[in-house]
Scaffold this motif. Structure first.
Motif, PDB file in Angstrom:
ATOM      1  N   GLY A  25     -42.004 -65.349  48.708  1.00  0.00           N
ATOM      2  CA  GLY A  25     -42.335 -63.932  48.657  1.00  0.00           C
ATOM      3  C   GLY A  25     -42.071 -63.375  47.271  1.00  0.00           C
ATOM      4  N   SER A  27     -40.170 -60.111  45.377  1.00  0.00           N
ATOM      5  CA  SER A  27     -39.243 -59.010  45.643  1.00  0.00           C
ATOM      6  C   SER A  27     -39.454 -57.820  44.717  1.00  0.00           C
ATOM      7  CB  SER A  27     -37.796 -59.491  45.558  1.00  0.00           C
ATOM      8  OG  SER A  27     -37.525 -59.985  44.273  1.00  0.00           O
ATOM      9  N   GLU A  49     -49.740 -49.390  46.971  1.00  0.00           N
ATOM     10  CA  GLU A  49     -49.232 -49.382  48.344  1.00  0.00           C
ATOM     11  C   GLU A  49     -50.248 -50.005  49.297  1.00  0.00           C
ATOM     12  OE1 GLU A  49     -47.910 -45.469  49.580  1.00  0.00           O
ATOM     13  OE2 GLU A  49     -46.759 -45.250  47.726  1.00  0.00           O
ATOM     14  N   ARG A  53     -50.277 -54.532  51.081  1.00  0.00           N
ATOM     15  CA  ARG A  53     -50.302 -54.729  52.534  1.00  0.00           C
ATOM     16  C   ARG A  53     -50.850 -56.108  52.907  1.00  0.00           C
ATOM     17  NH1 ARG A  53     -52.324 -49.214  54.878  1.00  0.00           N
ATOM     18  NH2 ARG A  53     -50.578 -48.293  53.764  1.00  0.00           N
ATOM     19  N   GLU A  58     -45.779 -57.673  49.950  1.00  0.00           N
ATOM     20  CA  GLU A  58     -45.696 -56.547  50.887  1.00  0.00           C
ATOM     21  C   GLU A  58     -44.374 -55.781  50.784  1.00  0.00           C
ATOM     22  OE1 GLU A  58     -47.148 -57.347  54.814  1.00  0.00           O
ATOM     23  OE2 GLU A  58     -47.389 -55.182  55.074  1.00  0.00           O
ATOM     24  N   LYS A  59     -43.260 -56.518  50.592  1.00  0.00           N
ATOM     25  CA  LYS A  59     -41.960 -55.844  50.540  1.00  0.00           C
ATOM     26  C   LYS A  59     -41.444 -55.688  49.112  1.00  0.00           C
ATOM     27  CE  LYS A  59     -40.479 -56.488  55.231  1.00  0.00           C
ATOM     28  NZ  LYS A  59     -41.583 -57.316  55.790  1.00  0.00           N
ATOM     29  N   GLU A  61     -40.620 -54.331  45.498  1.00  0.00           N
ATOM     30  CA  GLU A  61     -40.376 -53.035  44.867  1.00  0.00           C
ATOM     31  C   GLU A  61     -41.235 -53.012  43.596  1.00  0.00           C
ATOM     32  OE1 GLU A  61     -37.073 -50.684  42.271  1.00  0.00           O
ATOM     33  OE2 GLU A  61     -36.503 -52.592  43.199  1.00  0.00           O
TER      34      GLU A  61
END
Ligand SMILES: [Zn+2]
Length: 115
Positions: A25, A27, A49, A53, A58-59, A61
């Motif tokens: 992922g 971060s 934003e 998605r 997606e998560k 910052e």
């Protein structure tokens, strides 16, 4: 929308980078955006934003670093902040100036999550 296609490209690049590093992922994403890059900050932040998605980011910052445009005078070598591409030197009134910063749009850093 201009900004949405840019946001999609950013996500494409960071996902590619994540895959290359076998990351699970993302971060954080840090973006450098020049004030004369033609990017509308609100539109870009909204588009990001949307774009994150369902992606590996997606998560993440997302940090936006807006860079003030700076020009340099070719005649007196002074640097000064500029709001436009073409500007008169405030020190010697020369028109012989060029933009050295403020047009960039780049991914400054990506923080990956690896297992
Ligand atoms: Zn000058």
């Amino acid at each position: 929308m201009h900004e949405l296609s840019i946001a999609m490209q950013i996500i494409e690049i960071v996902e590619e980078e994540a895959k290359n590093h076998a990351a699970v992922g993302i971060s954080a994403i840090k973006l450098d955006i020049g004030k004369l890059s033609g990017i509308e900050p609100d539109a870009l932040e909204f588009a990001m934003e949307e774009a994150v998605r369902g992606s590996m980011a997606e998560k993440a910052e997302v940090q936006y670093n807006y860079i003030q445009a700076v020009s340099v005078c070719e005649d007196c070598c002074h640097e000064f902040e500029s709001q436009d591409y073409f500007k008169t030197c405030p020190f010697c009134n020369s028109l012989n100036t060029s933009l050295i910063r403020g047009k960039e749009l780049k991914i400054a850093a990506i923080d990956l999550i690896t297992n």
